[in-house]
Design a protein around this motif. Structure first.
Motif, PDB file in Angstrom:
ATOM      1  N   ILE A 107       0.846  -1.186   0.000  1.00  0.00           N
ATOM      2  CA  ILE A 107       0.000   0.000   0.000  1.00  0.00           C
ATOM      3  C   ILE A 107       0.885   1.240   0.000  1.00  0.00           C
ATOM      4  N   LYS A 108       0.275   2.395  -0.206  1.00  0.00           N
ATOM      5  CA  LYS A 108       0.987   3.663  -0.119  1.00  0.00           C
ATOM      6  C   LYS A 108       0.920   4.174   1.318  1.00  0.00           C
ATOM      7  N   TRP A 109       1.993   4.830   1.743  1.00  0.00           N
ATOM      8  CA  TRP A 109       1.989   5.407   3.086  1.00  0.00           C
ATOM      9  C   TRP A 109       0.846   6.404   3.252  1.00  0.00           C
ATOM     10  N   GLU A 110       0.487   7.083   2.166  1.00  0.00           N
ATOM     11  CA  GLU A 110      -0.594   8.067   2.263  1.00  0.00           C
ATOM     12  C   GLU A 110      -1.947   7.420   2.502  1.00  0.00           C
ATOM     13  N   GLN A 111      -2.047   6.096   2.298  1.00  0.00           N
ATOM     14  CA  GLN A 111      -3.286   5.377   2.613  1.00  0.00           C
ATOM     15  C   GLN A 111      -3.414   5.102   4.110  1.00  0.00           C
ATOM     16  N   ILE A 112      -2.339   5.305   4.847  1.00  0.00           N
ATOM     17  CA  ILE A 112      -2.367   5.061   6.285  1.00  0.00           C
ATOM     18  C   ILE A 112      -2.721   6.368   6.972  1.00  0.00           C
ATOM     19  N   THR A 113      -3.866   6.408   7.618  1.00  0.00           N
ATOM     20  CA  THR A 113      -4.313   7.627   8.287  1.00  0.00           C
ATOM     21  C   THR A 113      -3.983   7.567   9.770  1.00  0.00           C
ATOM     22  N   LYS A 114      -3.764   8.730  10.342  1.00  0.00           N
ATOM     23  CA  LYS A 114      -3.462   8.798  11.765  1.00  0.00           C
ATOM     24  C   LYS A 114      -4.733   8.592  12.571  1.00  0.00           C
TER      25      LYS A 114
END
Length: 301
Positions: A107-114
């Motif tokens: 996955i892309k890091w930007e798909q990981i939300t805080k």
């Protein structure tokens, strides 16, 4: 576990290992995983932390096994035979017992939300939505540090560092872990630093630096002398951040120190590939201070 399937550094992507504990979905960055095994070879330890199941053997090495079910839900696993994730980070080898493996996802890091509510005690550093389910990316470094504080960053690690006035040095720090951000701040201040600007992901740092360049052009380093960045961060990881800085015709002169639990002899080539000026493994805060001093000696003289 074959980590060669990982993409080259700075692509903005990560591979996660998804697993289940008590019908809930969790993940770990696969770069931390050495192997997944099934074992019933466990030696109990007397008077140990309740999250420690005991000791297990892995290729003639004695490894501490942590019961993730207890860590997350304060319930011990009932089965003697366990699925075990063997890991290496923070210069230690440690194992975690889980229920089942689901699979590996890129996955892309930007798909990981805080998480909406990030507190210093949170064990979740990111939320991932895949196949209509939420997968929680866990802070394994914090899990281990909570059980054994000596394995993490602490003020005790700077006892051999001479305090001196480092107030002229302006540091930018990026780390997604609230615990690490607090400990870094406390220990660096104790070493004599005062000018610290701290962010919790790489995108925030890049936006800040680009704004500085917009306002000050070549003089942006009046406001920042060294960047200290973690690698694992939602939105933008440290490798991608470093690559973008070093590819920028003005920002490229900023010294970048990658300070991460993932800095090992096997993985240092990833930081070199994106142009990092130095790479240090957590929790060696003393080495970090010495490294910063090397980049800023003219300011401290």
């Amino acid at each position: 576990m074959n980590n060669n399937i990982l993409l080259e550094s700075g692509t903005g992507e990560v591979e996660i290992l998804e697993f289940i504990i008590n019908n809930k979905y969790y993940a770990i960055n696969i770069i931390k995983v050495k192997e997944v095994i099934h074992s019933d070879n466990l030696t109990k330890l007397p008077e140990s932390h309740p999250a420690i199941s005991g000791l297990t053997l892995y290729r003639d090495k004695i490894i501490t096994l942590i019961d993730l079910k207890y860590v997350l839900e304060k319930q011990h696993k009932d089965e003697i035979k366990s699925t075990i994730i063997l890991c290496e980070f923070n210069k230690i080898e440690v194992a975690f017992s889980i229920d089942n493996i689901v699979g590996v996802h890129r996955i892309k890091w930007e798909q990981i939300t805080k998480p909406d509510d990030i507190t210093i005690n949170s064990l979740v550093i990111g939320n991932i939505v895949l196949s209509n389910k939420i997968i929680l990316l866990l802070d394994f470094e914090k899990i281990v540090t909570d059980i054994s504080p000596s394995t993490g960053i602490s003020e005790d690690r700077i006892v051999n560092i001479d305090y001196k006035d480092r107030s002229k040095v302006k540091l930018v720090i990026a780390d997604d872990s609230p615990l690490i951000r607090r400990l870094l701040k406390d220990t660096l201040i104790k070493a004599g630093f005062q000018n610290l600007r701290i962010f919790d992901d790489g995108k925030q740092v890049l936006d800040y630096l680009l704004n500085l360049v917009h306002d000050k052009n070549e003089n942006f380093m009046e406001d920042v002398h060294v960047l200290i960045s973690d690698i694992e961060m939602p939105q933008m990881d440290g490798h991608t951040l470093t690559r973008k800085i070093k590819e920028h015709n003005i920002l490229k002169k900023l010294p970048v120190i990658l300070f991460s639990s993932l800095i090992t002899s096997d993985l240092k080539h990833k930081g070199k590939a994106v142009g990092a000026d130095a790479q240090l493994s957590k929790p060696e805060i003393g080495e970090l201070v010495v490294c910063v001093d090397g980049f800023t000696s003219s300011l401290n003289s």
